[in-house]
Scaffold this motif. Structure first.
Motif, short mmCIF file in Angstrom:
data_model
loop_
_atom_site.label_atom_id
_atom_site.label_comp_id
_atom_site.label_asym_id
_atom_site.label_seq_id
_atom_site.Cartn_x
_atom_site.Cartn_y
_atom_site.Cartn_z
N VAL A 11 131.36 50.17 -69.89
CA VAL A 11 132.52 49.61 -70.57
C VAL A 11 132.03 48.64 -71.64
CG1 VAL A 11 134.65 48.30 -70.32
CG2 VAL A 11 133.90 49.83 -68.47
N VAL A 12 132.55 48.78 -72.83
CA VAL A 12 132.14 47.94 -73.95
C VAL A 12 133.36 47.64 -74.81
CG1 VAL A 12 131.54 49.91 -75.40
CG2 VAL A 12 130.43 47.69 -75.78
N GLN A 13 133.34 46.49 -75.47
CA GLN A 13 134.43 46.16 -76.37
C GLN A 13 134.28 46.89 -77.69
OE1 GLN A 13 134.52 41.85 -76.68
NE2 GLN A 13 136.03 41.72 -75.03
N ALA A 14 135.38 47.08 -78.37
CA ALA A 14 135.35 47.71 -79.68
C ALA A 14 134.38 46.96 -80.59
CB ALA A 14 136.74 47.74 -80.29
N GLY A 15 133.58 47.73 -81.33
CA GLY A 15 132.58 47.15 -82.19
C GLY A 15 131.22 47.02 -81.54
N GLY A 16 131.18 47.22 -80.24
CA GLY A 16 129.93 47.11 -79.51
C GLY A 16 129.09 48.37 -79.57
N SER A 17 127.99 48.37 -78.81
CA SER A 17 127.04 49.47 -78.83
C SER A 17 126.67 49.88 -77.41
CB SER A 17 125.75 49.07 -79.57
OG SER A 17 126.02 48.74 -80.91
N LEU A 18 126.33 51.14 -77.29
CA LEU A 18 125.78 51.69 -76.05
C LEU A 18 124.72 52.72 -76.42
CD1 LEU A 18 128.87 52.38 -73.72
CD2 LEU A 18 127.04 50.71 -73.33
N ARG A 19 123.77 52.88 -75.53
CA ARG A 19 122.75 53.92 -75.73
C ARG A 19 122.76 54.83 -74.51
NH1 ARG A 19 118.39 54.62 -79.08
NH2 ARG A 19 116.66 55.91 -78.28
N LEU A 20 123.09 56.08 -74.75
CA LEU A 20 123.08 57.08 -73.69
C LEU A 20 121.73 57.78 -73.65
CD1 LEU A 20 126.59 58.73 -74.16
CD2 LEU A 20 125.98 56.66 -72.89
N SER A 21 121.28 58.09 -72.46
CA SER A 21 120.04 58.84 -72.30
C SER A 21 120.28 60.07 -71.44
CB SER A 21 118.97 57.97 -71.64
OG SER A 21 118.59 56.92 -72.50
N CYS A 22 119.51 61.09 -71.70
CA CYS A 22 119.59 62.33 -70.94
C CYS A 22 118.17 62.71 -70.54
CB CYS A 22 120.23 63.42 -71.79
SG CYS A 22 120.21 65.08 -71.05
N ALA A 23 117.94 62.77 -69.26
CA ALA A 23 116.62 63.13 -68.74
C ALA A 23 116.66 64.55 -68.22
CB ALA A 23 116.22 62.17 -67.63
N ALA A 24 115.69 65.35 -68.64
CA ALA A 24 115.62 66.75 -68.22
C ALA A 24 114.57 66.93 -67.15
CB ALA A 24 115.30 67.62 -69.42
N SER A 25 114.83 67.88 -66.27
CA SER A 25 113.93 68.09 -65.13
C SER A 25 112.72 68.93 -65.48
CB SER A 25 114.70 68.77 -63.99
OG SER A 25 115.18 70.04 -64.41
N GLU A 26 112.77 69.63 -66.60
CA GLU A 26 111.68 70.53 -66.95
C GLU A 26 111.18 70.29 -68.36
OE1 GLU A 26 113.25 74.35 -64.30
OE2 GLU A 26 112.67 74.58 -66.38
#
Length: 124
Positions: A11-26
């Motif tokens: 959850v973040v306020q408008a104007g904020g930032s987030l970094r999503l990560s995706c880890a793969a098994s192979e």
């Protein structure tokens, strides 16, 4: 069986930032283009961004251009989505997906493996 695991939502306020990560098994994921999609409540899943196998080509949906950046680290089998200047309309479950080939593309049916999704909520 390729497994993709997303993380970084919250959850973040408008104007904020987030970094999503995706880890793969192979390690084979490094041979394919990768993408991020999102699904807001009551709406169909939509394309957000994708990146080619080498990382040299990227594509974004118009609503996130200039705010989101997709990147990948093939040595670590990870794909990331840096999201800046977030807006309430970015609220959705975000999914990482592996494309069926090495070229960028926006069609959902061109992707064969999907993560379980991570929730992003942007408050106004």
């Amino acid at each position: 069986q390729v497994q993709l695991v997303e993380s970084g939502g919250g959850v973040v306020q408008a104007g904020g930032s987030l970094r999503l990560s995706c880890a793969a098994s192979e390690r084979t994921v490094s041979s394919y283009a990768m993408g991020w999609f999102r699904q807001a409540p009551g709406k169909e899943r939509e394309f957000v961004a994708c990146i080619s196998k080498s990382g040299s080509s990227t594509r974004y949906t118009d609503s996130v251009k200039g705010r989101f950046t997709i990147s990948r680290d093939n040595a670590k089998n990870t794909v990331s989505l840096q999201m800046n200047s977030l807006k309430p309309e970015d609220t959705a479950v975000y999914y990482c997906a592996r494309k069926r080939n090495s070229y960028i593309g926006t069609g959902e049916y061109d992707y064969d493996y999907w993560g379980q999704g991570t929730q992003v909520t942007v408050s106004s």
